[in-house]
Design an enzyme around this catalytic site. Sequence first.
Site, PDB file in Angstrom:
ATOM      1  N   HIS A  39      16.599  17.698 -11.562  1.00  0.00           N
ATOM      2  CA  HIS A  39      17.732  17.530 -10.648  1.00  0.00           C
ATOM      3  C   HIS A  39      17.372  16.582  -9.520  1.00  0.00           C
ATOM      4  O   HIS A  39      17.987  16.608  -8.457  1.00  0.00           O
ATOM      5  CB  HIS A  39      18.151  18.901 -10.110  1.00  0.00           C
ATOM      6  CG  HIS A  39      18.506  19.832 -11.222  1.00  0.00           C
ATOM      7  ND1 HIS A  39      19.787  19.948 -11.715  1.00  0.00           N
ATOM      8  CD2 HIS A  39      17.724  20.639 -11.990  1.00  0.00           C
ATOM      9  CE1 HIS A  39      19.784  20.819 -12.716  1.00  0.00           C
ATOM     10  NE2 HIS A  39      18.542  21.238 -12.903  1.00  0.00           N
ATOM     11  N   GLU A  77      -7.447   7.151  -7.887  1.00  0.00           N
ATOM     12  CA  GLU A  77      -8.724   6.683  -7.331  1.00  0.00           C
ATOM     13  C   GLU A  77      -9.654   6.173  -8.419  1.00  0.00           C
ATOM     14  O   GLU A  77     -10.486   5.308  -8.183  1.00  0.00           O
ATOM     15  CB  GLU A  77      -9.430   7.820  -6.568  1.00  0.00           C
ATOM     16  CG  GLU A  77      -9.000   7.908  -5.123  1.00  0.00           C
ATOM     17  CD  GLU A  77      -9.887   8.832  -4.273  1.00  0.00           C
ATOM     18  OE1 GLU A  77     -10.894   9.357  -4.762  1.00  0.00           O
ATOM     19  OE2 GLU A  77      -9.541   9.023  -3.108  1.00  0.00           O
ATOM     20  N   LYS A 132     -11.665   4.596   5.501  1.00  0.00           N
ATOM     21  CA  LYS A 132     -12.513   5.532   6.249  1.00  0.00           C
ATOM     22  C   LYS A 132     -13.256   4.774   7.349  1.00  0.00           C
ATOM     23  O   LYS A 132     -13.331   5.215   8.491  1.00  0.00           O
ATOM     24  CB  LYS A 132     -13.555   6.177   5.319  1.00  0.00           C
ATOM     25  CG  LYS A 132     -13.088   7.395   4.537  1.00  0.00           C
ATOM     26  CD  LYS A 132     -14.285   8.072   3.860  1.00  0.00           C
ATOM     27  CE  LYS A 132     -13.894   9.311   3.084  1.00  0.00           C
ATOM     28  NZ  LYS A 132     -15.021  10.029   2.490  1.00  0.00           N
TER      29      LYS A 132
END
Length: 462
Positions: A323, A294, A436
């Site tokens: 792994h 951000e 938003k």
Amino acid sequence: MIKLNYKNVDAQVIGQENGLNLAEEFECYKDKIVHIIADLNKRKDKNGQWLQWMNLGYNEETLWYVKEYAAMVKGRFDNILVLGIGGSALGGIAVTEALLKPYWNLLSDEQRDGMPRIFFLDNIDPDTINGLFEVLDLKKTLVNVITKSGSTAETMSQFMIVKDKLEKELGENYRYNVVATTDKKTGILRQIAEQEGYKTFVVPDDVGGRFSVFSAVGLLPFALVGLDIDEMVNGIKDMDLALKNTDIHNNIAAQNALIHYLMDTKKGKNLSVMMPYSSRLKYVSDWYVQLWAESLGKNKDKDGNDVNIGPTPIKALGATDQHSQIQLYNEGPNNKVINFIRVENFDSTLEIPNIFEYTGIGYLGGKTINQLINAEADSTRVALSDYNRPTVTITLERVDSYNVAQLLYMLEVQTAIAGELYNIDTFNQPGVEQAKNYTYALMGRKGYEESAQTLQSKMAMV
Ligand code: PA5
């Protein structure tokens, strides 16, 4: 103090094509770094600079109020439920996971020294939320709702559900089960808190969500579960002092910021992997991902030029991801800087018993798991170096309040310095706001009718 080893980004180690001539680069950027650090420290007290997070280590008043409230409610609640998202939750999750005893919520009251369990609801999956209600007795739960803006849809919808349930169970007295952390004057949550008479704490002005972990946003939940917030503050203050040093040779935040910036802009390595070799630090990577993404992912620079820049952060966990991801990191595109976090001393020692003589596993007997995890960190670093892949290693003496606070504060300063190197606004997030606003429109919030129309037509196309 935490340490940074950056030998494995040097051209002498990983070759000219992939490595940096660090001595030369440090010399070349010496004055710029002096200017950046001095400037950040000069601007930090000015309004509107969003640098108040640099002062959080010195906020005695907040520390006092948080400790006073935590002492007052001690023993009254079995559970703490934190409602928040993004910067209002990730720091809390990272620090509690790092510092509370592992499997905290499964321990008995005695094993937790009478301290409450802690739960973070940082998403809006109905199944998870309903699942949590099956586990929690809300009557015995203190709900800390955290939102700086006071109107984030995810957090406020959770809060509306929880408030309704609490009130049905407890009547008017439900308000003593709520503590709100929000802006000191503005926002809907502030209005509700005043109307309903909740205890409140403040998200200070000029502290963005992702830089708020050492404000009341984090300190309150930490104190409520008995973490040593004085030691955290000591860690921040000592690190802050160290990072005020304007000499790049003595400032680990500046070094790592410059390394990442140069690796991106000169060597095309624009992915930044955060890989702690400690399960307790696993969620520090989640926090770092938000901080880095951000803050540094921006489309305009400070002069208004289109830049579309930002190194992409990736979370990994050692040894688990050896792994899973290391194959790609060793042999795939050489486009990453890998940050290892290595812990020198774990709180406990676990010996591997000498019970099998098979050549393939017999060598493990008599060693400790502690030796094994650090051997894996070292061998992975060397293997990556064999493939000419840049890595840096951040070393913590141990995972405790002092060192974890230092680590997080160091990464915050590193991010701020990187933002200055990229010449972007580190502290805004227009890309988050856009999504938003679209959500508000889609959910029928008043005033967003026009956006809703645009959105409907766009949704049909994408
Ligand atoms: O870092 C940020 O600014 C964001 O991630 C916010 O913390 C997040 O969007 C939540 O916002 P608020 O605290 O206003 O609910």
